[in-house]
Scaffold this motif. Structure first.
Motif, PDB file in Angstrom:
ATOM      1  N   ARG A   1       0.814  -1.222   0.000  1.00 50.23           N
ATOM      2  CA  ARG A   1       0.000   0.000   0.000  1.00 50.23           C
ATOM      3  C   ARG A   1       0.843   1.265   0.000  1.00 50.23           C
ATOM      4  O   ARG A   1       1.889   1.342   0.638  1.00 50.23           O
TER       5      ARG A   1
ATOM      6  N   ILE B   1      -3.123   0.459  -3.784  1.00 51.31           N
ATOM      7  CA  ILE B   1      -2.144  -0.572  -4.134  1.00 51.31           C
ATOM      8  C   ILE B   1      -1.871  -0.480  -5.630  1.00 51.31           C
ATOM      9  O   ILE B   1      -2.802  -0.571  -6.439  1.00 51.31           O
TER      10      ILE B   1
ATOM     11  N   THR C   1      -5.907  -6.441   3.458  1.00 50.23           N
ATOM     12  CA  THR C   1      -6.059  -5.325   2.498  1.00 50.23           C
ATOM     13  C   THR C   1      -5.848  -5.781   1.065  1.00 50.23           C
ATOM     14  O   THR C   1      -5.680  -4.950   0.174  1.00 50.23           O
TER      15      THR C   1
ATOM     16  N   THR D   1      -3.336  -7.027  -0.263  1.00 51.37           N
ATOM     17  CA  THR D   1      -1.995  -6.786  -0.790  1.00 51.37           C
ATOM     18  C   THR D   1      -1.449  -8.077  -1.410  1.00 51.37           C
ATOM     19  O   THR D   1      -1.638  -9.164  -0.850  1.00 51.37           O
TER      20      THR D   1
END
Length: 298
Positions: A35, A41, A111, A113
């Motif tokens: 992030r 991202i 998140t 990622t």
């Protein structure tokens, strides 16, 4: 002394954790993803990796250290097909090889990622081996891998021997299995590598994928010098069938098992200090030529 390390320029934590914790000469860095500070991202993999490492760098430098001081970590990939690209990008940041590290395939992370890296940092670390870092009396072992559990364990024993220790010096191991290798298969091979009562603490995980050609990866922390006063070393110079008082009750070792341990470089038996004299008597009764190393504590 313990203190929080929170950089002013990194992404905000997404849960109840602190980006970094400094404790003595060490800094422990929470897993950092791709992030940006605004939470976005990037779409391309190269930028995702660079952002991940930049987020780690912000914590490391806020703690008064540098990326060259990282001794240990795990890098998580959502898609292991990107592993060759990760290796190339890794060398941009760590041209001298970098920390002892394992790369693990995890399909989904917080998140969303696609990449994440956590780290242990220590100033003044040594490099006794290309994939081992030493700091504060501890040795950090990066991904020791194999196509089978037996191969991974043999490789770990060889790497330990290369830096002057045996498997009895490990305090903790992470064991990662993938591609159909089960923890039961690992355990069947794993147990005979350690004396009874002297196996390290361990975490065992099934991961989505590992680097090409790898079904088992081991990482861990060992100590150079075992805790004085807790154990003494008893060196076995001639092998026979004998009882080794490694931990009550007595465990029987056959000639084949002992020969196996010698091949792996375990030429000494560790026993509790209180049981040292009894162990020496038992070993001698069974025909082993035993000598205590006078004045030497493990």
């Amino acid at each position: 002394m313990k203190r929080a390390v929170v950089p002013s320029n990194g992404p905000k934590p997404v849960g109840p954790y602190t980006p970094g914790i400094a404790a003595g000469d060490f800094l422990y860095v929470s897993g950092q993803g791709a992030r940006l500070p605004n939470g976005d991202i990037p779409a391309d993999f190269d930028t995702q990796v660079r952002n991940t490492l930049a987020n780690v760098r912000s914590i490391v430098e806020a703690g008064g250290m540098s990326m060259a001081d990282i001794v240990y970590g795990q890098f998580y990939l959502a898609d292991m097909k990107n592993y060759p690209r990760l290796e190339r990008l890794w060398k941009e940041v760590f041209p001298q090889g970098g920390p002892a590290v394992a790369t693990l395939g995890v399909a989904r992370m917080p998140t969303e990622t696609p990449t994440e890296f956590n780290a242990v940092v220590a100033k003044g670390a040594k490099s006794p081996h290309a994939d081992v870092r030493e700091a504060g009396g501890r040795l950090y072992f990066g991904g020791v891998s194999g196509a089978t559990p037996a191969a991974a364990m043999e490789n770990l024993a060889k790497r330990a021997k290369a830096v002057g220790i045996d498997l009895g010096h490990f305090a903790f191991l992470n064991a990662y299995c993938s591609n159909g290798t089960t923890l039961a298969q690992l355990n069947e091979v794993y147990a005979p590598f350690f004396d009874a009562g002297n196996a390290p603490a361990r975490a065992s995980m099934l991961v989505d994928s590992l680097p090409p050609g790898t079904n088992v990866t081991l990482t861990g922390v060992a100590v150079r010098d075992l805790n004085p006063g807790l154990v003494e070393r008893i060196a076995v110079f001639q092998v026979g069938i004998f009882d080794a008082l490694a931990h009550p009750p007595l465990q029987q070792f056959t000639v084949e098992q002992v020969a196996d341990r010698l091949r792996r470089g375990q030429r000494e038996i560790l026993v509790p200090e209180a049981a040292r004299d009894v162990a020496i008597i038992r070993l001698r009764q069974q025909g082993a030529n035993v000598a205590r190393r006078v004045g030497e504590r493990a």
